[in-house]
Write a protein that holds these residues in place. Structure first.
Motif, PDB file in Angstrom:
ATOM      1  N   PRO A 122       0.828  -1.214   0.000  1.00  0.00           N
ATOM      2  CA  PRO A 122       0.000   0.000   0.000  1.00  0.00           C
ATOM      3  C   PRO A 122       0.861   1.263   0.000  1.00  0.00           C
ATOM      4  O   PRO A 122       1.917   1.315   0.628  1.00  0.00           O
ATOM      5  N   SER A 123       0.404   2.276  -0.732  1.00  0.00           N
ATOM      6  CA  SER A 123       1.201   3.497  -0.887  1.00  0.00           C
ATOM      7  C   SER A 123       1.481   4.193   0.431  1.00  0.00           C
ATOM      8  O   SER A 123       2.454   4.954   0.540  1.00  0.00           O
ATOM      9  N   SER A 124       0.672   3.918   1.451  1.00  0.00           N
ATOM     10  CA  SER A 124       0.887   4.552   2.754  1.00  0.00           C
ATOM     11  C   SER A 124       2.023   3.912   3.540  1.00  0.00           C
ATOM     12  O   SER A 124       2.437   4.448   4.573  1.00  0.00           O
ATOM     13  N   ARG A 125       2.529   2.795   3.058  1.00  0.00           N
ATOM     14  CA  ARG A 125       3.556   2.058   3.806  1.00  0.00           C
ATOM     15  C   ARG A 125       4.925   2.227   3.145  1.00  0.00           C
ATOM     16  O   ARG A 125       5.577   1.274   2.733  1.00  0.00           O
ATOM     17  N   GLN A 126       5.373   3.458   3.045  1.00  0.00           N
ATOM     18  CA  GLN A 126       6.650   3.742   2.390  1.00  0.00           C
ATOM     19  C   GLN A 126       7.831   3.156   3.157  1.00  0.00           C
ATOM     20  O   GLN A 126       8.823   2.726   2.564  1.00  0.00           O
TER      21      GLN A 126
END
Length: 303
Positions: A122-126
């Motif tokens: 997910p893009s929030s989990r950089q």
């Protein structure tokens, strides 16, 4: 001009970044001591590292760090300890040395198989994405595309373990590990595009250029014992990077001409020729502090 040999005008290149005292000490002890029974006084270590411009305080710190890491052990009455390489450290260094000396000797056996890791995060989990890339890089994989990473060969177990360990608690993350073959392996969209082969070739050419004068001086007998130790350690410290950064791709994926062979020949010629005089210098430096130095100091050679 007199017929006297010149030994003071030959540059001895150091590695581009320079090894730490701890790394340097581990390298020197591993290359020139071959027995866990050798009892090395700290004063001898200080004198040896002084050849490389390392201060006494830094030499003592390096000894302490290697002791804490378990590569050497201190023995004695506590007031004037002596240091011993551990048998495990000697075996490990021999393994590394055989790898450094044999790397590039022959083309890799090539089946056309690659290991591929693909993941979706997910893009929030950089932070998780960064952790995965770091883990895969440590295993020798490179990014073919953003979330598709590859390396030559079929040994995938460590890759599966790394992905599972890094992503098993990351909600929404998915990953796969596959064995693949490329339809157009040597084409512009093939696996070689994932590697900075131009940069690697440049590193090899820089190595060749950096040690060209030293190689000539070795052939001409102009590197005396007083300078052989630093010169031999420098070329080893510079060469040892290449097995870590060179993916050892098959020849048909490499740009021509590929400079690794010339770089390897440069390394081997210098390393082999300076083994005996480097040992001679070590004995000379260590003996005032370690009378038995000549009985224990040797040097590593390619088998």
């Amino acid at each position: 001009m007199s017929g006297e040999q010149r030994t003071i005008d030959v540059p001895v290149p150091r590695s581009q970044t320079g090894p730490s005292p701890q790394h340097l000490l581990a390298t020197v002890l591993g290359e020139y001591l071959d027995s866990a029974d050798a009892a090395l006084p700290s004063a001898a270590v200080i004198a040896i590292l002084g050849e490389f411009g390392i201060s006494e305080s830094s030499a003592r710190s390096a000894l302490s760090r290697l002791t804490r890491r378990g590569l050497i052990v201190a023995r004695g009455d506590g007031r004037v300890p002596v240091y011993h390489l551990t048998a495990a450290a000697i075996a490990s260094h021999h393994t590394h040395m055989r790898r450094f000396l044999s790397f590039g000797a022959r083309p890799p056996q090539w089946s056309g198989d690659w290991t591929m890791a693909s993941f979706s995060i997910p893009s929030s989990r950089q932070a998780s994405r960064h952790a995965v890339r770091k883990a895969l890089s440590a295993l020798g994989l490179v990014g073919l595309y953003d979330s598709v990473w590859i390396r030559p060969g079929t040994d995938a177990e460590a890759v599966r373990t790394a992905l599972s360990r890094t992503l098993h608690d990351v909600g929404g993350a998915r990953w796969s590990v596959m064995h693949v073959r490329f339809d157009e392996e040597a084409g512009p969209h093939g696996p070689a595009a994932a590697y900075d082969l131009a940069g690697l070739a440049s590193s090899y050419r820089n190595f060749i250029e950096r040690y060209a004068d030293l190689r000539v001086a070795v052939r001409d007998g102009r590197v005396d014992a007083a300078r052989a130790l630093v010169a031999r350690t420098s070329v080893m410290d510079s060469w040892r990077r290449f097995p870590e950064i060179d993916p050892d791709l098959p020849e048909h994926l490499l740009p021509a001409p590929w400079p690794r062979r010339q770089a390897r020949d440069t390394f081997l010629e210098i390393h082999a020729a300076l083994g005996s005089p480097a040992r001679e210098r070590l004995v000379e430096v260590a003996t005032p502090h370690w009378p038995d130095a000549a009985s224990w100091i040797t040097f590593f050679t390619a088998q």
